[in-house]
Each structure stands twice: as structure tokens, then as C-alpha cells.
Design a protein around this motif. Structure first.
Motif, PDB file in Angstrom:
ATOM      1  N   ASP A 183       0.800  -1.239   0.000  1.00 10.24           N
ATOM      2  CA  ASP A 183       0.000   0.000   0.000  1.00 10.24           C
ATOM      3  C   ASP A 183       0.829   1.283   0.000  1.00 10.24           C
ATOM      4  OD1 ASP A 183       1.003  -0.065   2.579  1.00 10.24           O
ATOM      5  OD2 ASP A 183      -0.935  -0.464   3.520  1.00 10.24           O
ATOM      6  N   ASP A 184       2.136   1.188   0.181  1.00  8.29           N
ATOM      7  CA  ASP A 184       2.999   2.368   0.302  1.00  8.29           C
ATOM      8  C   ASP A 184       3.854   2.496  -0.954  1.00  8.29           C
ATOM      9  OD1 ASP A 184       4.948   4.274   0.889  1.00  8.29           O
ATOM     10  OD2 ASP A 184       5.222   3.616   2.958  1.00  8.29           O
ATOM     11  N   ILE A 185       3.484   3.407  -1.841  1.00  7.68           N
ATOM     12  CA  ILE A 185       4.169   3.500  -3.120  1.00  7.68           C
ATOM     13  C   ILE A 185       5.596   4.010  -2.954  1.00  7.68           C
ATOM     14  CG2 ILE A 185       3.528   5.851  -3.824  1.00  7.68           C
ATOM     15  CD1 ILE A 185       3.378   2.638  -5.970  1.00  7.68           C
ATOM     16  N   GLU A 186       5.858   4.845  -1.955  1.00  8.58           N
ATOM     17  CA  GLU A 186       7.229   5.307  -1.712  1.00  8.58           C
ATOM     18  C   GLU A 186       8.113   4.146  -1.274  1.00  8.58           C
ATOM     19  OE1 GLU A 186       7.192   8.571   0.973  1.00  8.58           O
ATOM     20  OE2 GLU A 186       6.187   9.920  -0.440  1.00  8.58           O
ATOM     21  N   ALA A 187       7.552   3.230  -0.480  1.00  5.73           N
ATOM     22  CA  ALA A 187       8.313   2.051  -0.066  1.00  5.73           C
ATOM     23  C   ALA A 187       8.606   1.157  -1.271  1.00  5.73           C
ATOM     24  CB  ALA A 187       7.544   1.281   1.001  1.00  5.73           C
ATOM     25  N   VAL A 188       7.670   1.066  -2.210  1.00  3.89           N
ATOM     26  CA  VAL A 188       7.914   0.297  -3.430  1.00  3.89           C
ATOM     27  C   VAL A 188       9.086   0.909  -4.198  1.00  3.89           C
ATOM     28  CG1 VAL A 188       6.960  -0.436  -5.648  1.00  3.89           C
ATOM     29  CG2 VAL A 188       5.495  -0.428  -3.609  1.00  3.89           C
ATOM     30  N   GLU A 189       9.090   2.217  -4.316  1.00  3.23           N
ATOM     31  CA  GLU A 189      10.185   2.894  -5.029  1.00  3.23           C
ATOM     32  C   GLU A 189      11.529   2.616  -4.362  1.00  3.23           C
ATOM     33  OE1 GLU A 189       8.510   6.777  -7.219  1.00  3.23           O
ATOM     34  OE2 GLU A 189       8.265   6.857  -5.042  1.00  3.23           O
ATOM     35  N   ARG A 190      11.550   2.605  -3.032  1.00  2.70           N
ATOM     36  CA  ARG A 190      12.803   2.314  -2.326  1.00  2.70           C
ATOM     37  C   ARG A 190      13.280   0.895  -2.624  1.00  2.70           C
ATOM     38  NH1 ARG A 190      10.232   5.166   1.853  1.00  2.70           N
ATOM     39  NH2 ARG A 190       9.665   3.245   2.944  1.00  2.70           N
ATOM     40  N   THR A 191      12.359  -0.054  -2.633  1.00  2.00           N
ATOM     41  CA  THR A 191      12.738  -1.441  -2.913  1.00  2.00           C
ATOM     42  C   THR A 191      13.296  -1.581  -4.323  1.00  2.00           C
ATOM     43  OG1 THR A 191      11.060  -2.270  -1.370  1.00  2.00           O
ATOM     44  CG2 THR A 191      11.901  -3.824  -3.015  1.00  2.00           C
ATOM     45  N   VAL A 192      12.672  -0.911  -5.276  1.00  2.00           N
ATOM     46  CA  VAL A 192      13.151  -0.965  -6.661  1.00  2.00           C
ATOM     47  C   VAL A 192      14.560  -0.379  -6.756  1.00  2.00           C
ATOM     48  CG1 VAL A 192      12.784  -0.031  -8.991  1.00  2.00           C
ATOM     49  CG2 VAL A 192      10.863  -0.992  -7.703  1.00  2.00           C
ATOM     50  N   ARG A 193      14.784   0.725  -6.053  1.00  2.00           N
ATOM     51  CA  ARG A 193      16.132   1.321  -6.067  1.00  2.00           C
ATOM     52  C   ARG A 193      17.158   0.392  -5.429  1.00  2.00           C
ATOM     53  NH1 ARG A 193      13.403   6.151  -4.591  1.00  2.00           N
ATOM     54  NH2 ARG A 193      14.031   5.862  -2.410  1.00  2.00           N
TER      55      ARG A 193
END
Length: 424
Positions: A183-193
């Protein structure tokens, strides 16, 4: 003195799926027939099917039109494989029908035997795509926490429900998988990075998470996933095994949430469970390189014996007719409002943490000291079948032919059981 072996637990020879066997042996319900939205057991019970089986009995049970479609097809041709230069006419017809209604423009259609098959093929195709493109490091498949994508090797490996992924000796049966926030799109971005987009082949997501607890996407979340995939050359695979063919009040939930995925997996509702069939809708930029008339055109090796099974395809075609003829997708949109109104009231109870609704998908999350499995067991005694899901959640997903009063009756039965628990 040597100890005697403990007695073998009695029970049927059939090994039940997804069952902690000591917990269910001796109290299993055997369904012998069904009609519409109702199930009948061998011990004489009549039960309202509040889950449409495993989310699939969209047009209701035991419809003669679908039995006739299977009978007529088997009298003509039970099936013939679709390997190599061979096709059968029903698989061709279903492919054209699905392509015409697909949210993906100008897709190719891969047919197989169910949702787990579809996930396996989609994940393999995503990796094959990037290998063909010469980007050999793009092998990682991402999925969401609490996700369920079937239980084949790939579905097990990308499960966001840890209990489905553990116990096999490694963190993932198929290597190179990872989970992202649900549910946390910023956390998704961190994982991708952290992983590096140059290593990621695809991200798989249910638009509404089913087994994870009927989790409706947070505003902007799915759009955020799509943006991240586009910005980082990651294929977006939308798993519509549950939501496809009307369950969210749109033919595909992809349409409800305004998504343009690269691949869509489907199953369940394509036949309303009357025959095992699933598949993948594939966008042109994925399929076209495999269709070029050139000496170096690659091959994608997929297919099972029953891919494009003629009888299953005939049943699917008739099922899609029924959805159209009876305007059942629009009916789901009407039932969503009824369900939302009923759950809004139920959600005010002290025993309920949260209620969730998307189309004819509902979830009732309970407080920790009231066990959802106990509640669903007691609901059987009231004449209703539901299921406990992750997050101590009670599932609501009846057939599309359900009446307003039947839906209200199901919620009222949940309320009655909760009243009894609250008074203990």
C-alpha cells in the motif's frame, strides 16, 4: 518394550487442498449438488454459497446452458491440442472473443488450464522477453506483501503470504523474487532502487488482493505501480484471476483502475468454474518479436496438454454469452452498493476492525479476540458458506445472480454470529 505406532487418522483417501488435516478430518462437508447460489451436502444441508466456490461461480451453479455446451462439444470433439501447426476451432473462437474484449489493445491470447498455470507462463514470458532483448540481468520478479498468485512453483515463489512460501528449503522455490509494500508507493520505489531496476523483469499485482484479505488498493497506489514500471523498464503483470470477467463491476478490474498492463492473467470467471481454463493476455510489444518472419525469430516454449481444451473453450464462450445476455457485470455494480451499505453498518460494531468492498468482493476484518475461522464455522450452522482469510478477515463474494435480500441475509448472519461472540 517398543511403542506401537499411533493409529492412522481416519478420513477419505483424498488429500484435501490447503488444509491443516488434523483440524478438518471428521468435520468436512461434502457437497453433492448445487443450484444457483445454493449448495447441498450429503448430510442434508442447504447452504448459501457466500464465496462462489473459490471466487469463481459467477453465473451460479448447475446451469443447464453450460452443461449443454460441454455435452454438445464433447459429442463433436472433446479436444485437440494447439501445439505447433495444430489448432481446434473452439480455442480459436475463444481467443478472438477474449482479444476483442481485452483491456490490452491488439493482444495475443495464451490459453491453459487455470490461474496458477497463467502466472507460471506470465512470469516465464517476462524473463524470456528481457533475455530476447539482450538485457540478461533482468530476471527478478517482484510481487506484493500479502499477495496470492496460485501454488505452482512460480506462484509459490512470489507469494506475499509467507506461509505459502516457506518450508521448501530456500526462501523462494524459483530464485530471484522479492516482495514490495502492498500500500505504500514510496516504499515500493525504495525497494526498486535497492534491488536496481536493471535486475527487475516484472512486477505482478492483483488489482484487489483476494486471499490476502480483500485488500482494496489505496488511492493512487496502482497508478504508482504502473508509473514505476514504465519509468524503470519493468513489465507490469496484472493478476485478474479473481477480478476478471465482472467481479469488480467492470469486465476487468484493469478498466476500473485505469491501468495499461503488459500482461494480464485470467482464469476462474472465464468459465465460472464450469471447466478448468485460464490464460494470459499479451501486449503487442511482447508478442510481436516472436511473430516476425525472419530466420532469427525466437520461440517461446509454453503449453500444456490441455492448453486450449476445446470443451473448456466451448464452456467459456457460453459463459461469456450469459454474462452479456443477463447483464451480470452491471448487476455486480448494483450489488456493490447493497453490500457497501450493509457493511457500513456492520463496520460500526465493536468486534469489527474494518470492512472492505470492491464490486462483489467484500471483507470483514475482525478484532483479534474473535477468530474469523470460528465465525465462518458458525455461519455454516446458520446456512451460509464463507471463508476466513489473512488478517482475521471473513470473505464475502457470492455469485453475480445473488439477490439483494440474499446478500443482506448473509451480512445479517455475520452480524448474528458476531453478536454471540461479543456477549461471551
Amino acid at each position: 518394550m517398543a511403542q506401537e505406532n499411533p493409529p492412522v487418522l481416519s478420513g477419505p483417501a483424498l488429500w484435501s487442498a490447503q488444509a491443516h488435516l488434523p483440524s478438518v478430518l471428521g468435520r468436512q462437508l461434502t457437497i453433492e449438488r448445487a443450484d444457483g447460489s445454493y449448495l447441498y451436502t450429503t448430510d442434508g444441508r442447504r447452504l448459501f454459497d457466500g464465496t462462489a466456490g473459490l471466487w469463481h461461480a459467477n453465473v451460479g451453479h448447475a446451469r443447464p446452458e453450460l452443461a449443454d455446451a460441454a455435452h454438445d462439444q464433447m459429442r463433436r470433439l472433446e479436444t485437440y491440442h494447439v501445439f505447433g501447426r495444430y489448432l481446434n476451432d473452439r480455442a480459436v473462437a475463444l481467443g478472438e472473443r477474449l482479444a476483442a474484449m481485452s483491456p490490452i489493445e491488439d493482444p495475443k491470447v495464451i490459453l491453459n488450464s487455470g490461474g496458477s498455470d497463467a502466472i507460471d507462463v506470465a512470469c516465464k514470458l517476462a524473463r524470456r522477453h528481457w533475455q530476447r532483448e539482450g538485457r540478461e540481468d533482468k530476471t527478478m520478479i517482484l510481487s506484493r506483501e500479502f499477495a496470492y498468485h496460485g501454488l505452482h512453483a512460480y506462484g509459490t515463489s512470489i507469494a506475499g503470504l509467507d506461509f505459502n512460501r516457506t518450508g521448501y528449503g530456500t526462501e523462494s522455490l524459483v530464485p530471484e523474487t522479492a516482495r514490495v509494500s502492498t500500500d505504500d508507493i514510496e516504499a515500493v520505489e525504495r525497494t526498486v532502487r535497492e534491488i536496481g531496476p536493471e535486475h527487475i523483469a516484472a512486477l505482478v499485482a492483483e488489482p484487489v488482493q483476494g486471499t490476502g484479505g480483500v485488500i482494496v488498493p489505496a488511492p493512487g497506489y496502482l497508478e504508482g505501480l504502473q508509473r514505476i514500471c514504465r519509468e524503470n523498464d519493468i513489465l507490469l503483470i496484472i493478476d485478474e484471476v479473481i477480478t476478471g470477467f465482472g467481479r469488480t463491476g467492470h469486465m476487468f478490474a484493469t478498466e476500473r483502475y485505469g491501468l495499461t498492463p503488459d500482461l494480464i492473467t485470467f482464469a476462474k470467471g472465464v468459465t465460472s468454474g464450469y471447466a478448468p481454463l485460464g490464460g494470459v493476455l499479451v501486449a503487442p510489444h511482447i508478442w510481436q518479436p516472436f511473430y516476425r518472419d525472419a530466420d532469427d525469430t525466437p520461440m517461446f516454449r509454453h503449453g500444456a496438454t490441455y492448453s486450449g481444451h476445446a470443451t473448456a473453450c466451448a464452456v467459456a464462450l457460453r459463459n461469456l454469452d450469459i454474462l452479456d445476455e443477463e447483464k451480470l457485470v452491471a448487476r455486480v455494480a448494483d450489488l456493490e452498493q447493497v453490500l457497501a451499505d450493509e457493511l457500513r453498518v456492520l463496520g460500526t460494531r465493536e468486534s469489527v476492525v474494518e470492512t472492505r468492498v470492491a464490486g462483489l468482493l467484500g471483507g470483514v476484518a475482525l478484532v483479534d479476540d474473535i477468530n474469523a475461522e470460528a465465525v465462518t464455522d458458525e455461519l455454516v450452522e446458520h446456512g451460509f458458506v464463507t471463508r476466513p482469510l489473512r488478517g482475521n478477515t471473513v470473505q464475502i463474494s457470492p455469485p453475480f445472480i445473488t439477490t439483494d435480500d440474499e446478500l443482506r441475509g448473509l451480512v445479517a448472519a455475520i452480524a448474528a454470529v458476531l453478536t454471540a461472540h461479543e456477549g461471551r
